[in-house]
Motif scaffolding. Sequence first.
Motif, PDB file in Angstrom:
ATOM      1  N   ARG A 129       1.658   0.158  -1.289  1.00  0.00           N
ATOM      2  CA  ARG A 129       0.920   1.872  -1.935  1.00  0.00           C
ATOM      3  C   ARG A 129      -0.094   1.515  -1.138  1.00  0.00           C
ATOM      4  NH1 ARG A 129       3.277   2.682  -6.896  1.00  0.00           N
ATOM      5  NH2 ARG A 129       4.253   1.602  -7.733  1.00  0.00           N
ATOM      6  N   ASN A 130      -1.591   1.747  -1.833  1.00  0.00           N
ATOM      7  CA  ASN A 130      -2.887   1.855  -1.244  1.00  0.00           C
ATOM      8  C   ASN A 130      -3.501   0.500  -0.393  1.00  0.00           C
ATOM      9  OD1 ASN A 130      -2.139   4.850  -1.028  1.00  0.00           O
ATOM     10  ND2 ASN A 130      -3.268   4.682  -2.735  1.00  0.00           N
ATOM     11  N   ARG A 131      -2.473  -0.340  -0.965  1.00  0.00           N
ATOM     12  CA  ARG A 131      -3.312  -1.631  -0.479  1.00  0.00           C
ATOM     13  C   ARG A 131      -3.391  -2.112   1.179  1.00  0.00           C
ATOM     14  NH1 ARG A 131      -0.978  -6.148  -3.251  1.00  0.00           N
ATOM     15  NH2 ARG A 131       1.098  -4.700  -3.298  1.00  0.00           N
ATOM     16  N   VAL A 132      -4.208  -2.763   1.477  1.00  0.00           N
ATOM     17  CA  VAL A 132      -4.228  -3.178   2.734  1.00  0.00           C
ATOM     18  C   VAL A 132      -4.297  -4.934   2.648  1.00  0.00           C
ATOM     19  CG1 VAL A 132      -5.130  -3.510   4.885  1.00  0.00           C
ATOM     20  CG2 VAL A 132      -5.539  -1.188   4.076  1.00  0.00           C
TER      21      VAL A 132
ATOM     22  N   SER B  33      13.782   4.208  14.652  1.00  0.00           N
ATOM     23  CA  SER B  33      12.942   3.227  12.994  1.00  0.00           C
ATOM     24  C   SER B  33      12.469   1.736  13.700  1.00  0.00           C
ATOM     25  CB  SER B  33      14.148   2.566  12.054  1.00  0.00           C
ATOM     26  OG  SER B  33      15.695   1.991  12.895  1.00  0.00           O
ATOM     27  N   MET B  34      12.467   1.744  14.916  1.00  0.00           N
ATOM     28  CA  MET B  34      11.669   0.919  15.073  1.00  0.00           C
ATOM     29  C   MET B  34      10.800   0.185  14.784  1.00  0.00           C
ATOM     30  SD  MET B  34      13.281  -0.215  19.159  1.00  0.00           S
ATOM     31  CE  MET B  34      12.396  -1.670  19.070  1.00  0.00           C
ATOM     32  N   GLY B  35       9.086   1.097  15.162  1.00  0.00           N
ATOM     33  CA  GLY B  35       7.968   1.371  14.245  1.00  0.00           C
ATOM     34  C   GLY B  35       8.390   1.448  12.504  1.00  0.00           C
ATOM     35  N   ALA B  36       8.680   2.241  12.233  1.00  0.00           N
ATOM     36  CA  ALA B  36       9.047   1.311  10.690  1.00  0.00           C
ATOM     37  C   ALA B  36       9.552   0.167   9.965  1.00  0.00           C
ATOM     38  CB  ALA B  36       9.744   2.970   9.721  1.00  0.00           C
ATOM     39  N   VAL B  37      10.540   0.240  10.795  1.00  0.00           N
ATOM     40  CA  VAL B  37      10.528  -1.505  10.808  1.00  0.00           C
ATOM     41  C   VAL B  37       9.770  -2.610  11.023  1.00  0.00           C
ATOM     42  CG1 VAL B  37      12.652  -3.710  11.090  1.00  0.00           C
ATOM     43  CG2 VAL B  37      13.254  -1.059  11.110  1.00  0.00           C
ATOM     44  N   MET B  38       9.103  -2.197  12.363  1.00  0.00           N
ATOM     45  CA  MET B  38       7.964  -3.240  12.220  1.00  0.00           C
ATOM     46  C   MET B  38       6.905  -2.976  10.922  1.00  0.00           C
ATOM     47  SD  MET B  38       6.991  -1.882  15.935  1.00  0.00           S
ATOM     48  CE  MET B  38       5.417  -2.492  15.809  1.00  0.00           C
ATOM     49  N   ALA B  39       6.670  -1.983  10.912  1.00  0.00           N
ATOM     50  CA  ALA B  39       5.948  -1.311   9.417  1.00  0.00           C
ATOM     51  C   ALA B  39       6.260  -2.251   8.181  1.00  0.00           C
ATOM     52  CB  ALA B  39       5.724  -0.378   9.210  1.00  0.00           C
TER      53      ALA B  39
ATOM     54  N   PRO C 158       1.054  -0.147   6.037  1.00  0.00           N
ATOM     55  CA  PRO C 158       2.054   0.691   5.472  1.00  0.00           C
ATOM     56  C   PRO C 158       2.405   1.675   6.769  1.00  0.00           C
ATOM     57  CG  PRO C 158       1.416   0.835   3.396  1.00  0.00           C
ATOM     58  CD  PRO C 158      -0.037   0.462   4.279  1.00  0.00           C
ATOM     59  N   GLY C 159       0.903   2.192   7.161  1.00  0.00           N
ATOM     60  CA  GLY C 159       1.095   3.568   7.847  1.00  0.00           C
ATOM     61  C   GLY C 159       0.584   2.673   9.400  1.00  0.00           C
ATOM     62  N   LEU C 160       1.371   1.401   9.726  1.00  0.00           N
ATOM     63  CA  LEU C 160       1.829   0.732  11.113  1.00  0.00           C
ATOM     64  C   LEU C 160       2.562   1.238  12.070  1.00  0.00           C
ATOM     65  CD1 LEU C 160       1.057  -2.435  12.608  1.00  0.00           C
ATOM     66  CD2 LEU C 160       2.921  -2.873  11.980  1.00  0.00           C
ATOM     67  N   ALA C 161       1.824   1.641  13.204  1.00  0.00           N
ATOM     68  CA  ALA C 161       3.481   1.853  14.648  1.00  0.00           C
ATOM     69  C   ALA C 161       4.052   2.900  14.006  1.00  0.00           C
ATOM     70  CB  ALA C 161       4.500   0.486  14.509  1.00  0.00           C
TER      71      ALA C 161
ATOM     72  N   CYS D  21       6.904  -9.230   3.809  1.00  0.00           N
ATOM     73  CA  CYS D  21       6.585 -10.342   3.498  1.00  0.00           C
ATOM     74  C   CYS D  21       5.035 -11.065   3.688  1.00  0.00           C
ATOM     75  CB  CYS D  21       7.444 -11.330   5.019  1.00  0.00           C
ATOM     76  SG  CYS D  21       9.095 -11.147   4.230  1.00  0.00           S
ATOM     77  N   GLY D  22       4.058  -9.541   4.203  1.00  0.00           N
ATOM     78  CA  GLY D  22       2.624 -10.160   4.271  1.00  0.00           C
ATOM     79  C   GLY D  22       1.721 -10.889   3.293  1.00  0.00           C
ATOM     80  N   GLY D  23       2.010 -10.652   2.081  1.00  0.00           N
ATOM     81  CA  GLY D  23       1.402 -11.558   0.665  1.00  0.00           C
ATOM     82  C   GLY D  23       1.550 -13.286   1.707  1.00  0.00           C
ATOM     83  N   MET D  24       2.713 -13.640   2.244  1.00  0.00           N
ATOM     84  CA  MET D  24       3.121 -14.919   2.175  1.00  0.00           C
ATOM     85  C   MET D  24       2.226 -15.460   3.863  1.00  0.00           C
ATOM     86  SD  MET D  24       6.579 -15.620   1.787  1.00  0.00           S
ATOM     87  CE  MET D  24       7.357 -13.989   2.432  1.00  0.00           C
ATOM     88  N   LEU D  25       1.722 -14.295   4.598  1.00  0.00           N
ATOM     89  CA  LEU D  25       1.203 -14.263   6.160  1.00  0.00           C
ATOM     90  C   LEU D  25      -0.922 -14.680   5.064  1.00  0.00           C
ATOM     91  CD1 LEU D  25       2.773 -11.696   7.923  1.00  0.00           C
ATOM     92  CD2 LEU D  25       2.647 -13.842   8.646  1.00  0.00           C
ATOM     93  N   LEU D  26      -1.140 -13.876   4.148  1.00  0.00           N
ATOM     94  CA  LEU D  26      -2.690 -13.622   4.382  1.00  0.00           C
ATOM     95  C   LEU D  26      -3.208 -15.213   4.369  1.00  0.00           C
ATOM     96  CD1 LEU D  26      -2.672 -11.818   1.313  1.00  0.00           C
ATOM     97  CD2 LEU D  26      -3.391 -10.937   3.243  1.00  0.00           C
ATOM     98  N   LYS D  27      -4.662 -15.362   4.385  1.00  0.00           N
ATOM     99  CA  LYS D  27      -5.274 -17.098   5.187  1.00  0.00           C
ATOM    100  C   LYS D  27      -5.361 -17.846   3.932  1.00  0.00           C
ATOM    101  CE  LYS D  27      -9.605 -18.238   7.241  1.00  0.00           C
ATOM    102  NZ  LYS D  27     -10.923 -16.989   8.176  1.00  0.00           N
TER     103      LYS D  27
END
Length: 350
Positions: free
Chosen positions: A148-151, A75-81, A250-253, A87-93
Amino acid sequence: MNDRLMKQVLAKLCGMSTIIIMLAVLIFFAVVNGMNGINFLASENLSVIVNQASFLVIVGIGQAIVILTGGINLSMGAVMAFSSVLCGGMLLKESNIFIGVPIVLVLLTGAATGLLNGVMITKLNIPPFIATFAMMYTCRGLAWVYLRNRVLYPLNESFRQIAMGRLFKIGGFTVTVPMLIAFLALLLFFWLLRFTNFGRKVYFTGANPVAAKFSGIQTDRLLIIVYIISSMLAAFAGMMYVARLNACEPGLATKTHFEAITVSLIGGFAMSGGYGNIWGVAGGAVVVYTIQAGMNSLQMPSELQTLVNGFLIIMAVFMNQGLINRKMQLENDLSEELTEQKRRKRESES
């Protein structure tokens, strides 16, 4: 005596199997690229290889400690994604949230998935392969449902330094922040596994879980802790990957868990558990990225790269496992010879 000395030397050499494979791969691509007028061993190129390998070292360590217990974490790759997307929204510029908050939340998310893995394996008696395989699909699915389909991009520049930061140069070799993080992680887990009771329990449990349980080790608790650590390392690696990409998606790793297993096997860990040195993970990661860099420099077609990459990795793992088995055989022979010598000495004295 000469025969004994020869066996000791051979055992030492076989114990350096990862280093031997790493040098063999470097020399092979140096010669092949050299025939095409490319200096593969240039400091700048080696710096790129080591920097790329640093990302894989983190997940490699997480996979290796699980393999030490005789388990596996798919599950490591899926956990990474999932953890980075959540928490990605809080990492935005444009986010005004203190950068430490999403980092802590990412690690806590990884810890929670690791806890679930550990509980399924120890309390529900689900085999590690099945439990982590199910968690892989669950985390990946949740990541897709949530985003969803956002990045999400671009990310906070100060946060991106964990993947893009450069420290100093030694000639043409650039020492980067990922290299420093990977080195510190290797030092930490080398100390943890070699010099603490926790590390000794991990090795003992992997070598003989039944004996470990009867000797008083709380193996269930130990396994849960190991899977928590593994998933936290995956979550941290996820942050490094998104910092390098400057985006969360979501498709990371998707293949990282397989790469982590490959790194561990090339690094000398036994799938049966109880055997391996954490420094081998670094060598395994360098081997994997050396193969990729070597094929890229030769401008091989992508479909041919996939074929050659698979073949070379199989050969590297096969060679390493063969050398490890040879080392164990030599050490057993030496141990038996020493026992026989002690027996004869006692008989002669009596």
